[in-house]
Design a protein around this motif. Structure first.
Motif, short mmCIF file in Angstrom:
data_model
loop_
_atom_site.label_atom_id
_atom_site.label_comp_id
_atom_site.label_asym_id
_atom_site.label_seq_id
_atom_site.Cartn_x
_atom_site.Cartn_y
_atom_site.Cartn_z
N ALA A 17 0.82 -1.21 0.00
CA ALA A 17 0.00 0.00 0.00
C ALA A 17 0.85 1.26 0.00
CB ALA A 17 -0.93 0.00 1.21
N LEU A 18 1.99 1.20 0.68
CA LEU A 18 2.90 2.35 0.72
C LEU A 18 3.77 2.46 -0.52
CD1 LEU A 18 4.08 2.21 4.44
CD2 LEU A 18 2.52 3.87 3.43
N GLY A 19 3.76 1.43 -1.35
CA GLY A 19 4.59 1.45 -2.55
C GLY A 19 6.06 1.26 -2.25
N VAL A 20 6.37 0.56 -1.15
CA VAL A 20 7.78 0.33 -0.81
C VAL A 20 8.12 -1.13 -1.09
CG1 VAL A 20 7.73 2.13 0.95
CG2 VAL A 20 7.37 -0.25 1.63
N HIS A 21 9.39 -1.36 -1.35
CA HIS A 21 9.87 -2.70 -1.66
C HIS A 21 9.72 -3.61 -0.44
CE1 HIS A 21 12.59 -5.88 -3.08
NE2 HIS A 21 12.48 -5.32 -4.29
N LEU A 22 9.48 -4.89 -0.70
CA LEU A 22 9.35 -5.85 0.38
C LEU A 22 10.58 -5.87 1.29
CD1 LEU A 22 7.50 -8.05 1.58
CD2 LEU A 22 8.69 -9.72 0.13
N ASP A 23 11.74 -5.51 0.76
CA ASP A 23 12.94 -5.49 1.58
C ASP A 23 12.87 -4.44 2.70
OD1 ASP A 23 14.06 -7.54 0.17
OD2 ASP A 23 15.34 -6.29 -1.08
N LEU A 24 11.90 -3.54 2.63
CA LEU A 24 11.73 -2.53 3.67
C LEU A 24 10.61 -2.87 4.65
CD1 LEU A 24 12.14 0.72 1.54
CD2 LEU A 24 13.89 -0.50 2.85
N PHE A 25 9.97 -4.02 4.46
CA PHE A 25 8.76 -4.26 5.26
C PHE A 25 9.07 -4.57 6.73
CE2 PHE A 25 9.36 -8.63 5.87
CZ PHE A 25 8.19 -9.35 6.18
N GLN A 26 10.32 -4.90 7.05
CA GLN A 26 10.66 -5.12 8.45
C GLN A 26 10.67 -3.82 9.26
OE1 GLN A 26 10.30 -7.96 9.34
NE2 GLN A 26 11.62 -9.52 8.45
N ARG A 27 10.54 -2.69 8.60
CA ARG A 27 10.44 -1.41 9.30
C ARG A 27 9.02 -1.15 9.80
NH1 ARG A 27 14.17 2.87 5.83
NH2 ARG A 27 15.87 1.42 5.31
N ILE A 28 8.08 -1.99 9.39
CA ILE A 28 6.67 -1.83 9.74
C ILE A 28 6.36 -2.72 10.95
CG2 ILE A 28 4.30 -2.14 8.91
CD1 ILE A 28 5.52 -1.76 6.03
#
Length: 237
Positions: free
Chosen positions: A165-176
């Motif tokens: 939904a945020l349009g960010v790469h899956l590699d950044l999802f650990q920040r959520i």
């Protein structure tokens, strides 16, 4: 942003595995006392919302959460919302898994992580996003743009949906972060999704219900997918 349905993502309450520091995966772990209290509290917040549909992961911790939070609901089970398949990692203590060579990949490059005898994180993300987008389109078509619906799922699944939904790469999802019994709200539009609420564990949710649209001249209304320049007036305005 009132031309499409609103999705509420509810993570299940705390489980015995969460409390013990283990990775439950798809094992049939159940809510502990804290998790049951969290689910009941989530139900108080959700009470009164006109939910057009309730969809859930098939795992028992999600079904228990909904039984406590929304006892009058009749959830539809969808395998697309199931937890990531962690394979041989399931049931292992997290402190032990942190020593595995795959652990830094999961942390820093999850799009490349494939769990032994399990699922790729990228595959989990793809099927979860496809599942909620398909449900959202169906509910909007059947119930109209003011519809609100709920999906009960798992931490990594919800984080992957938020990343999309945020349009960010899956590699950044650990920040959520998606805490037990938290509510995350997303509204999809033809142009882009809007993240309305993230990891919300307290407070009133009534403002997430879109107000009836006022009749205005079409030329005077911004495109439904447009963001409110300057931040807008907030929910319900």
């Amino acid at each position: 942003m009132g031309s499409v349905a609103t999705l509420l993502l509810l993570r299940h309450g705390r489980t015995t595995a969460n409390a013990d520091g283990g990775l439950a995966g798809r094992q049939p772990v159940e809510l502990d006392d804290t998790g049951r209290a969290q689910a009941t509290a989530a139900g108080e917040r959700l009470r009164g919302l006109p939910l057009a549909a309730v969809v859930t992961s098939p795992l028992i911790r999600c079904r228990q959460t909904l039984e406590l939070a929304l006892p009058q609901a009749a959830p539809t089970v969808d395998e697309g919302l199931i937890e990531c398949g962690y394979g041989t990692w399931e049931g292992q203590p997290l402190k032990k898994l942190a020593k595995e060579p795959l652990w830094p990949v999961v942390q820093q490059h999850p799009s490349a992580a494939v769990f032994p005898d399990g699922e790729a994180m990228a595959a989990m993300a793809a099927r979860a996003v496809a599942t909620v987008r398909s449900w959202d389109a169906r509910i909007t078509a059947e119930h109209g743009p003011e519809a609100v619906w709920l999906a009960c799922s798992h931490g990594d699944v919800i984080k992957a949906i938020v990343a999309d939904a945020l349009g960010v790469h899956l590699d950044l999802f650990q920040r959520i972060v998606a805490d037990p019994a938290s509510v995350t709200a997303i509204r999809y539009t033809p142009l882009r999704p809007f993240l309305l609420r993230l990891n919300d564990t307290g407070g009133d949710l009534a403002g997430l219900v879109p107000p009836p649209r006022k009749r205005r001249r079409r030329s005077a209304r911004p495109a439904e997918s447009d963001a409110a320049v300057g931040g807008g007036a907030g929910a319900g305005r």
